[in-house]
Scaffold this active site. Structure first.
Site, mmCIF file in Angstrom:
data_model
loop_
_atom_site.group_PDB
_atom_site.id
_atom_site.type_symbol
_atom_site.label_atom_id
_atom_site.label_comp_id
_atom_site.label_asym_id
_atom_site.label_seq_id
_atom_site.Cartn_x
_atom_site.Cartn_y
_atom_site.Cartn_z
ATOM 1 N N GLN A 259 -1.306 -2.670 12.298
ATOM 2 C CA GLN A 259 -0.072 -2.018 11.873
ATOM 3 C C GLN A 259 0.906 -1.893 13.028
ATOM 4 O O GLN A 259 2.099 -2.150 12.882
ATOM 5 C CB GLN A 259 -0.339 -0.611 11.291
ATOM 6 C CG GLN A 259 -1.139 -0.633 10.011
ATOM 7 C CD GLN A 259 -0.570 -1.587 8.993
ATOM 8 O OE1 GLN A 259 0.585 -1.454 8.612
ATOM 9 N NE2 GLN A 259 -1.359 -2.566 8.568
ATOM 10 N N HIS A 262 3.472 -4.584 13.758
ATOM 11 C CA HIS A 262 4.578 -4.831 12.825
ATOM 12 C C HIS A 262 5.911 -4.419 13.416
ATOM 13 O O HIS A 262 6.927 -5.081 13.209
ATOM 14 C CB HIS A 262 4.385 -4.020 11.548
ATOM 15 C CG HIS A 262 3.675 -4.774 10.458
ATOM 16 N ND1 HIS A 262 4.199 -5.900 9.892
ATOM 17 C CD2 HIS A 262 2.497 -4.563 9.829
ATOM 18 C CE1 HIS A 262 3.368 -6.345 8.949
ATOM 19 N NE2 HIS A 262 2.329 -5.564 8.899
ATOM 20 N N GLU A 327 0.092 5.292 3.927
ATOM 21 C CA GLU A 327 0.327 4.065 3.173
ATOM 22 C C GLU A 327 -0.993 3.288 3.027
ATOM 23 O O GLU A 327 -1.380 2.928 1.927
ATOM 24 C CB GLU A 327 1.371 3.223 3.941
ATOM 25 C CG GLU A 327 1.733 1.925 3.265
ATOM 26 C CD GLU A 327 2.567 1.026 4.173
ATOM 27 O OE1 GLU A 327 2.644 1.286 5.395
ATOM 28 O OE2 GLU A 327 3.128 0.045 3.655
ATOM 29 N N HIS A 328 -1.660 3.041 4.145
ATOM 30 C CA HIS A 328 -2.959 2.344 4.152
ATOM 31 C C HIS A 328 -4.020 3.294 4.686
ATOM 32 O O HIS A 328 -3.814 3.915 5.734
ATOM 33 C CB HIS A 328 -2.931 1.135 5.095
ATOM 34 C CG HIS A 328 -1.854 0.140 4.809
ATOM 35 N ND1 HIS A 328 -0.690 0.098 5.524
ATOM 36 C CD2 HIS A 328 -1.766 -0.843 3.884
ATOM 37 C CE1 HIS A 328 0.080 -0.883 5.060
ATOM 38 N NE2 HIS A 328 -0.537 -1.463 4.058
ATOM 39 N N ASP A 361 -3.229 -7.204 2.934
ATOM 40 C CA ASP A 361 -1.887 -7.758 3.140
ATOM 41 C C ASP A 361 -1.745 -9.139 2.511
ATOM 42 O O ASP A 361 -0.626 -9.574 2.237
ATOM 43 C CB ASP A 361 -1.588 -7.874 4.638
ATOM 44 C CG ASP A 361 -1.234 -6.534 5.250
ATOM 45 O OD1 ASP A 361 -0.772 -5.667 4.501
ATOM 46 O OD2 ASP A 361 -1.422 -6.368 6.470
ATOM 47 N N HIS A 420 22.944 18.680 -34.621
ATOM 48 C CA HIS A 420 21.523 18.347 -34.553
ATOM 49 C C HIS A 420 20.789 18.962 -35.755
ATOM 50 O O HIS A 420 20.020 18.299 -36.451
ATOM 51 C CB HIS A 420 20.880 18.890 -33.274
ATOM 52 C CG HIS A 420 21.206 18.122 -32.032
ATOM 53 N ND1 HIS A 420 22.472 18.062 -31.503
ATOM 54 C CD2 HIS A 420 20.423 17.392 -31.194
ATOM 55 C CE1 HIS A 420 22.453 17.327 -30.386
ATOM 56 N NE2 HIS A 420 21.214 16.914 -30.180
#
Lengths: 436, 436
Positions: A259, A262, A327-328, A361, A420
């Site tokens: 990670q 990235h 996230e992961h 991934d 209504h």
């Protein structure tokens, strides 16, 4: 060095809260520029897109060359080595098989009152997928966005991918072709998002736009939201690994670095029940950072945002992870299923040390577009659901209306919505006259 | 008079496109004011909320009186007439039964490669529901927002409802109680959204905020999005009725008016295959507008945004409806199921003349929070899914990693993400050594 914390530290809670609250992203404010670009594309269409592409991407397009031709795509795809093609095909097949299982069912039933109720799912008609140009032009992201759309039944799927100076990644075009993408435009930035949302003479408008992008793309997606649907605005990537001492420190170090490499703003956190193991992982990270190609980026991320946390036990580790809502999440422990049962918030869970996050991934099958920045507390990764919408269905018989209509009329009156109530009353009166 | 169009008109397409593109809402730009309010609440917490409530709602609160006490709620609920209570209970029960069917299934399977894949749904931990004060304080909306949250399993559900001058609608408190809401705060506006998103000394922060509100509330929801999840930003209500000549014009007129009476910006459209019937509906609307309580609002909406369109046949009517993508769609025709099969975009469909849209507002069972402003092209009404999120799961065996890992490694290298590839390679090397 990253932070090294223990839940036994007196000030652990303060330090952990600070870690959670760290501002990792400093997006430039490009909103005014983006508003002007969108207005220009709405106003002048192709002419604006062509002019902006010339300025930002140093590429001179015409309406005829805005999209890749079939021949151009075939020529680019022919450059892809056989082994890369095979890998991409395996990934596409596995992603398709996983997402096919997500297709929800329609429903219809008749209840005790005689009302027939249900819902029906239908696909978005047309979707646009943004694919960044240059280094972050990932073929795997094309698969992860395009395949769920096609599985959902989206009829027309367009890609916008800038090609600075005319350069394109052949693997991106192959991934588009494997996914059944209908057209690939050589355009990018806010002008591409505007063209997809509002249409131009050449670009047909779509109903939904997904895919990652830079600050201009993100701001443009926010602005066109409402006119079209968008997916989430993704933040920098994150991983949290819970590992016991029974792991190879180098494996865990590589998972953390996968990670960190990235993005300088990425965040990698290890929670372990063993301080010595945590130390060994820290050393393994340092060793790997000596030779890693993207070591400048990975080191920056690891030093600024990385953390190793020693927890008393796995139950405490799970509770900390739930506060992060990563996230992961990798669970490298003896019984990962038991630990997963304690996890309430995470985008994706990777169970056991034989499941490195990188599998997810590319070829695992589940989507790699996942909620970042703690948004797994309230949102999910990309799926076929993002390209479907539900229409609810209701059908009353006269008897059903007689049974439940009076309650509707009563509530309408209590809300001072007379028409209504009258719309129900007019029908009930007919029934009463028929019965009378 | 509303527009009266025929698909046989020479300029029909231009007129219909103009109808679709009509700007019905003119929201004031309150973004700067809202930003300041949010910053103030983040900074000063309760003190800011109390000060703003005193200024905007003419109500002096303390931290102790910010939420209704159990005794206060019981006292208000006791004022509700038995018939209103029974109607609300019927509505709650039917909404609960419908939404219970929406609960999605978890999944887990092992594929040919030996990978165990799946997903798991978990609820959002805490949700906040905004309920407008004053005239638009609808108990039915409390049910429609709160019940799906509780069905999904949300642990803590808070309502923020301004009580200008201290006035509250007892039915709102009853609806909250019937839905299992945990706390009702006497606060509103952007300050309430900020308090729910960021928390104060008294208001615990939530993960997701839903519910309608004015321009301040909508702007605040947009601003806190990302920190928390939000539902859609709803626009003015809409109905489209497709009716053949075999209908009572007065019923259809009342159905059109039941949207028009909501809001001067609401839109009601009739598509019919019979011009004389269209004319009869227009006359019935005019007749009803003479006496309707909310005739000023309804007439404004009908005259400015209403339309009657004569289509050649039902197939053409369905195609036009799909271009509108209406929030509410009534199919008052002999075979509504056959016509519904041609509908690709609609928030909710009401099948047959015995199913007035107002049934769906209260007691039908499906949700009345639905996509407006043509967003049914890409989004759905509120459901239990809005209070759930999916965590994807993947578990590799050594054999599964040996089967698909090399493809992941190859793709990682092609994307220049070396650590991704190494995290797979380190494990494959171990396997090769064990095998060697």
């Amino acid at each position: 060095m990253p932070q090294f914390l223990s839940t036994r530290d007196a000030d652990f809670d303060r330090a952990f809260t600070a870690l959670l609250g760290m501002k990792r992203e400093d997006s430039p404010d490009v909103d005014a520029a983006v508003a002007a670009i969108i207005a220009d594309v709405r106003d002048r269409g192709d002419a604006a897109v062509i002019e902006l592409t010339s300025r930002f991407d140093r590429l001179d397009l015409t309406p005829e060359t805005m999209a890749f031709s079939a021949e151009e795509i075939a020529a680019e795809i022919a450059k892809v080595p056989a082994e890369d093609r095979a890998a991409l095909e395996l990934a596409a097949e596995r992603i398709r098989a996983y997402h096919a299982r997500q297709m929800p069912e329609d429903a219809s039933w008749t209840d005790a009152a005689g009302a027939t109720l249900g819902w029906r799912w239908t696909p978005v008609s047309a979707a646009g997928l943004y694919v960044p140009g240059g280094l972050a032009s990932y073929p795997s992201s094309v698969l992860m966005n395009a395949i769920p759309a096609k599985v959902a039944g989206v009829e027309r799927l367009a890609i916008a991918c800038p090609t600075p100076g005319g350069t394109v990644n052949p693997l991106v075009l192959l991934a588009a072709s494997l996914s059944g993408v209908d057209v690939v435009y050589r355009i990018g930035g806010a002008q591409a998002i505007a063209a997809l949302a509002y249409g131009t003479q050449t670009v047909a408008p779509v109903d939904k736009i997904t895919g990652p992008g830079n600050a201009f793309v993100a701001a443009a997606k926010r602005r066109v939201f409402g006119k079209v649907g968008i997916d989430m605005i993704a933040g920098p990537s994150e991983i949290l690994v819970i590992a016991d001492a029974d792991n190879d420190p180098d494996w865990i170090a590589l998972d953390l670095l996968s990670q960190a490499e990235h993005d300088e703003s990425a965040q990698s956190i290890l929670i372990t029940t063993d301080a010595a193991f945590g130390q060994a992982v820290a050393e393994a990270v340092t060793a790997r950072l000596r030779t890693l190609e993207r070591r400048a980026i990975a080191a920056r991320s690891w030093e600024d945002f990385g953390a190793i946390i020693v927890a008393r036990d796995l139950s405490e580790a799970a509770a900390l992870s739930n506060r992060v809502a990563p996230e992961h999440l990798e669970l490298c422990v003896a019984d990962p299923d038991a630990l997963a049962a304690r996890i309430t918030h995470a985008g994706a869970i990777f169970l056991g040390a034989w499941t490195p996050e990188a599998i997810g991934d590319y070829v695992g099958g589940p989507n790699h577009v996942l909620p970042t920045a703690r948004s797994a507390r309230f949102s999910s990764g990309l799926s076929v659901m993002d390209f479907l919408k539900r229409t609810t269905l209701a059908r009353m018989t006269p008897e059903a209306l007689a049974a439940i209509g009076p309650a509707a009329e009563r509530l309408a009156i209590s809300e001072s919505l007379e028409a209504h109530g009258l719309s129900v009353r007019a029908r009930l009166d007919r029934l009463n006259r028929s019965a009378g």
